[in-house]
Scaffold this motif. Structure first.
Motif, PDB file in Angstrom:
ATOM      1  N   HIS A 223     -23.363   3.608 -27.908  1.00 11.75           N
ATOM      2  CA  HIS A 223     -24.564   2.914 -27.433  1.00 11.75           C
ATOM      3  C   HIS A 223     -24.723   3.131 -25.930  1.00 11.75           C
ATOM      4  O   HIS A 223     -23.747   3.180 -25.197  1.00 11.75           O
ATOM      5  CB  HIS A 223     -24.481   1.406 -27.712  1.00 11.75           C
ATOM      6  CG  HIS A 223     -24.240   1.088 -29.165  1.00 11.75           C
ATOM      7  ND1 HIS A 223     -25.169   1.301 -30.144  1.00 11.75           N
ATOM      8  CD2 HIS A 223     -23.138   0.557 -29.783  1.00 11.75           C
ATOM      9  CE1 HIS A 223     -24.671   0.929 -31.320  1.00 11.75           C
ATOM     10  NE2 HIS A 223     -23.429   0.478 -31.115  1.00 11.75           N
ATOM     11  N   ARG A 224     -25.973   3.258 -25.502  1.00 13.17           N
ATOM     12  CA  ARG A 224     -26.272   3.421 -24.081  1.00 13.17           C
ATOM     13  C   ARG A 224     -27.570   2.682 -23.770  1.00 13.17           C
ATOM     14  O   ARG A 224     -28.552   2.806 -24.510  1.00 13.17           O
ATOM     15  CB  ARG A 224     -26.424   4.884 -23.718  1.00 13.17           C
ATOM     16  CG  ARG A 224     -26.676   5.129 -22.213  1.00 13.17           C
ATOM     17  CD  ARG A 224     -26.980   6.600 -21.944  1.00 13.17           C
ATOM     18  NE  ARG A 224     -25.867   7.450 -22.369  1.00 13.17           N
ATOM     19  CZ  ARG A 224     -24.805   7.714 -21.587  1.00 13.17           C
ATOM     20  NH1 ARG A 224     -24.731   7.192 -20.359  1.00 13.17           N
ATOM     21  NH2 ARG A 224     -23.845   8.496 -22.037  1.00 13.17           N
ATOM     22  N   CYS A 225     -27.580   1.945 -22.671  1.00 18.96           N
ATOM     23  CA  CYS A 225     -28.782   1.240 -22.264  1.00 18.96           C
ATOM     24  C   CYS A 225     -29.755   2.229 -21.623  1.00 18.96           C
ATOM     25  O   CYS A 225     -29.386   2.958 -20.689  1.00 18.96           O
ATOM     26  CB  CYS A 225     -28.461   0.119 -21.274  1.00 18.96           C
ATOM     27  SG  CYS A 225     -29.930  -0.768 -20.680  1.00 18.96           S
ATOM     28  N   THR A 226     -30.967   2.250 -22.112  1.00 20.10           N
ATOM     29  CA  THR A 226     -31.977   3.183 -21.616  1.00 20.10           C
ATOM     30  C   THR A 226     -32.365   2.877 -20.174  1.00 20.10           C
ATOM     31  O   THR A 226     -32.730   3.786 -19.417  1.00 20.10           O
ATOM     32  CB  THR A 226     -33.226   3.138 -22.524  1.00 20.10           C
ATOM     33  OG1 THR A 226     -32.841   3.414 -23.867  1.00 20.10           O
ATOM     34  CG2 THR A 226     -34.278   4.132 -22.083  1.00 20.10           C
ATOM     35  N   VAL A 227     -32.242   1.611 -19.732  1.00 14.14           N
ATOM     36  CA  VAL A 227     -32.678   1.218 -18.387  1.00 14.14           C
ATOM     37  C   VAL A 227     -31.576   1.427 -17.355  1.00 14.14           C
ATOM     38  O   VAL A 227     -31.746   2.175 -16.383  1.00 14.14           O
ATOM     39  CB  VAL A 227     -33.137  -0.246 -18.374  1.00 14.14           C
ATOM     40  CG1 VAL A 227     -33.521  -0.677 -16.947  1.00 14.14           C
ATOM     41  CG2 VAL A 227     -34.325  -0.436 -19.318  1.00 14.14           C
ATOM     42  N   CYS A 228     -30.427   0.816 -17.537  1.00 15.08           N
ATOM     43  CA  CYS A 228     -29.374   0.870 -16.524  1.00 15.08           C
ATOM     44  C   CYS A 228     -28.305   1.913 -16.804  1.00 15.08           C
ATOM     45  O   CYS A 228     -27.520   2.263 -15.922  1.00 15.08           O
ATOM     46  CB  CYS A 228     -28.728  -0.511 -16.347  1.00 15.08           C
ATOM     47  SG  CYS A 228     -27.876  -1.102 -17.822  1.00 15.08           S
ATOM     48  N   GLY A 229     -28.217   2.402 -18.045  1.00 16.66           N
ATOM     49  CA  GLY A 229     -27.290   3.480 -18.350  1.00 16.66           C
ATOM     50  C   GLY A 229     -25.891   3.063 -18.732  1.00 16.66           C
ATOM     51  O   GLY A 229     -25.048   3.924 -18.978  1.00 16.66           O
ATOM     52  N   ILE A 230     -25.595   1.775 -18.769  1.00 18.18           N
ATOM     53  CA  ILE A 230     -24.250   1.376 -19.148  1.00 18.18           C
ATOM     54  C   ILE A 230     -24.052   1.664 -20.644  1.00 18.18           C
ATOM     55  O   ILE A 230     -25.012   1.713 -21.428  1.00 18.18           O
ATOM     56  CB  ILE A 230     -23.973  -0.109 -18.841  1.00 18.18           C
ATOM     57  CG1 ILE A 230     -24.876  -1.009 -19.701  1.00 18.18           C
ATOM     58  CG2 ILE A 230     -24.180  -0.404 -17.376  1.00 18.18           C
ATOM     59  CD1 ILE A 230     -24.536  -2.487 -19.589  1.00 18.18           C
ATOM     60  N   THR A 231     -22.804   1.837 -21.034  1.00 22.03           N
ATOM     61  CA  THR A 231     -22.495   2.192 -22.415  1.00 22.03           C
ATOM     62  C   THR A 231     -21.458   1.248 -22.984  1.00 22.03           C
ATOM     63  O   THR A 231     -20.877   0.412 -22.266  1.00 22.03           O
ATOM     64  CB  THR A 231     -21.961   3.632 -22.493  1.00 22.03           C
ATOM     65  OG1 THR A 231     -20.667   3.671 -21.876  1.00 22.03           O
ATOM     66  CG2 THR A 231     -22.903   4.609 -21.812  1.00 22.03           C
ATOM     67  N   ASP A 232     -21.201   1.409 -24.270  1.00 18.12           N
ATOM     68  CA  ASP A 232     -20.167   0.602 -24.897  1.00 18.12           C
ATOM     69  C   ASP A 232     -18.781   1.035 -24.452  1.00 18.12           C
ATOM     70  O   ASP A 232     -17.793   0.326 -24.677  1.00 18.12           O
ATOM     71  CB  ASP A 232     -20.281   0.677 -26.426  1.00 18.12           C
ATOM     72  CG  ASP A 232     -20.181   2.114 -26.935  1.00 18.12           C
ATOM     73  OD1 ASP A 232     -20.730   3.019 -26.269  1.00 18.12           O
ATOM     74  OD2 ASP A 232     -19.576   2.333 -27.999  1.00 18.12           O
ATOM     75  N   LYS A 233     -18.680   2.202 -23.774  1.00 17.10           N
ATOM     76  CA  LYS A 233     -17.403   2.647 -23.232  1.00 17.10           C
ATOM     77  C   LYS A 233     -17.124   1.979 -21.878  1.00 17.10           C
ATOM     78  O   LYS A 233     -15.997   1.581 -21.593  1.00 17.10           O
ATOM     79  CB  LYS A 233     -17.403   4.171 -23.065  1.00 17.10           C
ATOM     80  CG  LYS A 233     -17.435   4.943 -24.382  1.00 17.10           C
ATOM     81  CD  LYS A 233     -16.152   4.776 -25.168  1.00 17.10           C
ATOM     82  CE  LYS A 233     -16.135   5.624 -26.421  1.00 17.10           C
ATOM     83  NZ  LYS A 233     -14.896   5.423 -27.211  1.00 17.10           N
ATOM     84  N   THR A 234     -18.182   1.892 -21.059  1.00 16.71           N
ATOM     85  CA  THR A 234     -18.000   1.273 -19.740  1.00 16.71           C
ATOM     86  C   THR A 234     -18.003  -0.247 -19.832  1.00 16.71           C
ATOM     87  O   THR A 234     -17.380  -0.923 -19.005  1.00 16.71           O
ATOM     88  CB  THR A 234     -19.108   1.729 -18.786  1.00 16.71           C
ATOM     89  OG1 THR A 234     -20.399   1.355 -19.316  1.00 16.71           O
ATOM     90  CG2 THR A 234     -19.082   3.238 -18.600  1.00 16.71           C
ATOM     91  N   HIS A 235     -18.699  -0.795 -20.810  1.00 17.44           N
ATOM     92  CA  HIS A 235     -18.785  -2.249 -20.982  1.00 17.44           C
ATOM     93  C   HIS A 235     -18.517  -2.558 -22.466  1.00 17.44           C
ATOM     94  O   HIS A 235     -19.450  -2.811 -23.238  1.00 17.44           O
ATOM     95  CB  HIS A 235     -20.156  -2.788 -20.570  1.00 17.44           C
ATOM     96  CG  HIS A 235     -20.450  -2.639 -19.120  1.00 17.44           C
ATOM     97  ND1 HIS A 235     -20.700  -1.421 -18.505  1.00 17.44           N
ATOM     98  CD2 HIS A 235     -20.518  -3.585 -18.120  1.00 17.44           C
ATOM     99  CE1 HIS A 235     -20.925  -1.598 -17.222  1.00 17.44           C
ATOM    100  NE2 HIS A 235     -20.813  -2.908 -16.950  1.00 17.44           N
TER     101      HIS A 235
END
Length: 265
Positions: A223-235
């Motif tokens: 999963h990746r946030c389209t707006v801020c770019g964070i992912t399920d790996k980083t968060h």
């Protein structure tokens, strides 16, 4: 051959079809065989050669189909038995007109090739071979008692025949290649639609067999946030959602799921 064309031709010329054509061909070949064996006729009479036709021997067009399969009585009997078995089955499957048309196309192709190689003697062997290929295509699991002893499914004999024709075509000279094309020409014309359908079916089955679902790398985020770019790996504790009003698959983190601008097409 297109079914509509065959139907149209049958409506127009069907009354001219010769029923039990196989029986007449075998009877004619038997008659010529007896003449040859008794010395009343030379074998060359039933051999087709365009240079002899052009020299005035047009009667060869009529005698050519009656050239017997060989001078050995055992081989000739076995060949006639197979020809009757397969030819009768094809006529029963197709009807007299279509079977007549199949034989006629093979005959005309062979005559046409003989004019391309006028000095080359041509027999009716390849026409009989095309009947065998058609029968094997329609009845691939038919078991033939080879030499009345060895049971063999006819599809394997047909495969060997195709391989043999392929070797002849690749290694033979110009006359041999033309005769091979003439020998399978009526088969390819009659079964063109079936061969295309089989090719498409085999292609689909092969594609289905070889297809494998894409394997996601363990390093690639799901999963990746389209707006801020964070992912399920980083968060890894972040809960991601996908917006149904956005065009395509766009995921968002909890902060932006309700505050983003919808993606249009």
């Amino acid at each position: 051959m297109p079914q509509r064309l065959l139907d149209k031709l049958e409506r127009t010329f069907g009354r001219f079809a010769v029923p039990n054509l196989t029986v007449y061909l075998i009877a004619g070949q038997t008659f010529f065989y007896v003449l040859y064996m008794t010395g009343k006729l030379e074998r060359s009479v039933s051999i087709l050669a365009a240079d002899r036709l052009l020299a005035g021997e047009w009667w060869r067009l009529a005698t050519f189909p009656f050239d017997p399969p060989g001078l050995s009585i055992i081989f000739a009997f076995f060949a006639w038995y197979l020809f009757y078995l397969m030819g009768s089955a094809l006529e029963e499957q197709w009807g007299s007109f279509r079977y007549n048309a199949y034989i006629l196309i093979g005959y005309l192709l062979t005559v046409a090739v003989s004019f391309l190689i006028p000095a080359y003697p041509v027999s009716n062997t390849y026409i009989a071979g095309s009947v065998f290929l058609a029968f094997a295509f329609l009845y691939p699991d038919f078991t033939l008692m080879l030499f009345f002893v060895l049971p063999v499914r006819i599809k394997w004999l047909a495969l060997l025949t195709w391989l043999y024709y392929g070797v002849l075509f690749l290694t033979g000279g110009g006359p041999t290649r033309l005769l091979v094309l003439a020998s399978v020409g009526n088969f390819l014309i009659f079964f063109a639609n079936d061969l295309r359908w089989l090719a498409k079916r085999e292609g689909r089955q092969l594609a289905k067999k070889n297809w494998q679902p894409p394997v996601r790398s363990h390093e690639e985020p799901l999963h990746r946030c389209t707006v801020c770019g964070i992912t399920d790996k980083t968060h890894p504790r972040m809960d991601f959602r996908y917006c149904p009003q956005c065009a395509g698959q766009h995921g968002y983190c909890q902060e932006h799921i309700f505050s983003h601008e919808h993606v249009k097409e």
